[in-house]
Design a protein around this motif. Structure first.
Motif, PDB file in Angstrom:
ATOM      1  N   HIS A 173       0.796  -0.787  -0.039  1.00 33.23           N
ATOM      2  CA  HIS A 173       0.012  -0.130  -0.149  1.00 33.23           C
ATOM      3  C   HIS A 173       1.111   0.931  -0.308  1.00 33.23           C
ATOM      4  O   HIS A 173       1.786   1.457   0.625  1.00 33.23           O
ATOM      5  N   GLU A 174      -0.006   1.940  -0.840  1.00 32.37           N
ATOM      6  CA  GLU A 174       1.132   3.169  -0.850  1.00 32.37           C
ATOM      7  C   GLU A 174       0.365   4.843   0.004  1.00 32.37           C
ATOM      8  O   GLU A 174      -1.346   4.541  -0.450  1.00 32.37           O
ATOM      9  N   GLY A 175       1.002   5.615   0.157  1.00 25.34           N
ATOM     10  CA  GLY A 175       0.215   6.897   0.900  1.00 25.34           C
ATOM     11  C   GLY A 175       0.780   7.440   2.403  1.00 25.34           C
ATOM     12  O   GLY A 175       2.340   7.032   2.371  1.00 25.34           O
ATOM     13  N   THR A 176       0.299   8.175   2.952  1.00 23.41           N
ATOM     14  CA  THR A 176       0.500   8.989   4.008  1.00 23.41           C
ATOM     15  C   THR A 176       0.302   8.699   5.079  1.00 23.41           C
ATOM     16  O   THR A 176      -1.347   8.406   5.429  1.00 23.41           O
ATOM     17  N   ILE A 177       1.380   8.342   6.246  1.00 23.78           N
ATOM     18  CA  ILE A 177       0.816   7.953   7.576  1.00 23.78           C
ATOM     19  C   ILE A 177      -0.155   9.202   7.729  1.00 23.78           C
ATOM     20  O   ILE A 177       0.420  10.037   8.543  1.00 23.78           O
ATOM     21  N   ALA A 178      -0.871   8.662   8.146  1.00 19.08           N
ATOM     22  CA  ALA A 178      -2.524   9.428   9.383  1.00 19.08           C
ATOM     23  C   ALA A 178      -2.276   9.340  10.623  1.00 19.08           C
ATOM     24  O   ALA A 178      -2.581  10.416  11.609  1.00 19.08           O
ATOM     25  N   GLY A 179      -2.175   8.190  11.181  1.00 21.34           N
ATOM     26  CA  GLY A 179      -2.155   8.489  12.347  1.00 21.34           C
ATOM     27  C   GLY A 179      -1.600   6.587  12.897  1.00 21.34           C
ATOM     28  O   GLY A 179      -0.843   5.874  12.155  1.00 21.34           O
ATOM     29  N   VAL A 180      -0.826   6.435  13.798  1.00 20.95           N
ATOM     30  CA  VAL A 180      -1.047   5.029  14.839  1.00 20.95           C
ATOM     31  C   VAL A 180      -1.668   5.313  16.280  1.00 20.95           C
ATOM     32  O   VAL A 180      -1.375   6.124  16.791  1.00 20.95           O
ATOM     33  N   ASP A 181      -2.134   4.169  16.011  1.00 23.72           N
ATOM     34  CA  ASP A 181      -2.416   3.860  17.556  1.00 23.72           C
ATOM     35  C   ASP A 181      -1.546   2.093  18.283  1.00 23.72           C
ATOM     36  O   ASP A 181      -0.539   2.146  17.035  1.00 23.72           O
ATOM     37  N   ASN A 182      -2.098   2.113  19.225  1.00 21.78           N
ATOM     38  CA  ASN A 182      -0.780   0.458  20.350  1.00 21.78           C
ATOM     39  C   ASN A 182      -1.702  -0.753  19.495  1.00 21.78           C
ATOM     40  O   ASN A 182      -0.710  -1.818  19.613  1.00 21.78           O
ATOM     41  N   LYS A 183      -2.265  -0.927  18.015  1.00 23.24           N
ATOM     42  CA  LYS A 183      -2.875  -1.520  17.178  1.00 23.24           C
ATOM     43  C   LYS A 183      -2.918  -1.501  15.508  1.00 23.24           C
ATOM     44  O   LYS A 183      -2.918  -3.184  15.365  1.00 23.24           O
ATOM     45  N   HIS A 184      -3.019  -0.250  16.139  1.00 25.02           N
ATOM     46  CA  HIS A 184      -3.431   0.499  13.891  1.00 25.02           C
ATOM     47  C   HIS A 184      -2.304   1.016  13.592  1.00 25.02           C
ATOM     48  O   HIS A 184      -2.351   2.311  14.018  1.00 25.02           O
ATOM     49  N   LEU A 185      -2.363   1.430  11.465  1.00 24.79           N
ATOM     50  CA  LEU A 185      -1.468   2.181  11.257  1.00 24.79           C
ATOM     51  C   LEU A 185      -2.347   2.567  11.117  1.00 24.79           C
ATOM     52  O   LEU A 185      -2.656   1.512   9.798  1.00 24.79           O
ATOM     53  N   TYR A 186      -2.990   3.936  10.224  1.00 31.34           N
ATOM     54  CA  TYR A 186      -3.839   4.675   9.597  1.00 31.34           C
ATOM     55  C   TYR A 186      -2.753   5.141   8.473  1.00 31.34           C
ATOM     56  O   TYR A 186      -2.070   6.133   8.545  1.00 31.34           O
ATOM     57  N   LEU A 187      -3.269   4.900   7.178  1.00 29.74           N
ATOM     58  CA  LEU A 187      -2.483   4.677   6.067  1.00 29.74           C
ATOM     59  C   LEU A 187      -3.567   5.834   4.942  1.00 29.74           C
ATOM     60  O   LEU A 187      -4.813   5.584   4.884  1.00 29.74           O
ATOM     61  N   ASN A 188      -3.418   7.228   5.214  1.00 30.15           N
ATOM     62  CA  ASN A 188      -4.002   7.385   4.104  1.00 30.15           C
ATOM     63  C   ASN A 188      -3.778   7.282   2.311  1.00 30.15           C
ATOM     64  O   ASN A 188      -2.761   7.794   2.066  1.00 30.15           O
ATOM     65  N   VAL A 189      -4.800   6.695   1.472  1.00 33.82           N
ATOM     66  CA  VAL A 189      -4.384   6.332   0.436  1.00 33.82           C
ATOM     67  C   VAL A 189      -5.420   6.740  -0.792  1.00 33.82           C
ATOM     68  O   VAL A 189      -6.697   7.223  -0.272  1.00 33.82           O
TER      69      VAL A 189
END
Length: 126
Positions: A53-69
């Protein structure tokens, strides 16, 4: 996961080894700390299943990386970017719902893709 005491004996199907649990906690913490400084940076993310997946890191918490794609014309499958302001498209605001429309669709075809930290194999800056 919820458990309820029904008074019946439960058969355990799987229980993780305590050493594995400690190791996974360390991996999760390491990924979280590694990704945090790169919020709003463009990256490639490869999963254990070989997806990239290519995108921008929008957020991260203790379980997920949120990628803006970018969706690139594909159906966003129910994901939308909650951090983008709402811009109603054509046809919104009609029907039984008050206001500009019931569904805040992405105005620029960007969506937030939540990726489970344990599923990530590699993250590289673009």
């Amino acid at each position: 996961m919820s458990t309820y005491n029904t008074g019946q004996e439960q058969n355990v199907i799987y229980q993780a080894d305590p050493a594995v649990i400690r190791h996974l906690h360390g991996v999760r913490d390491s990924l979280h700390q590694s990704c945090k400084p790169y919020l709003n940076h463009r990256v490639n993310v490869q999963t254990l299943d070989g997806l990239v997946h290519e995108g921008t890191i929008a957020g991260v918490d203790n379980k997920h990386l949120y990628l803006n794609v970018a969706v690139n014309g594909q159906m966003p499958r129910g994901y939308y970017n909650p951090y983008q302001p709402y811009h109603p498209g054509p046809g919104h605001g009609h029907g039984p719902y008050p206001g500009p429309g019931p569904y805040p669709g992405p105005p620029n075809n960007n969506v937030i893709l939540p990726l489970v930290l344990f599923e990530l194999l590699a993250i590289s800056l673009l």
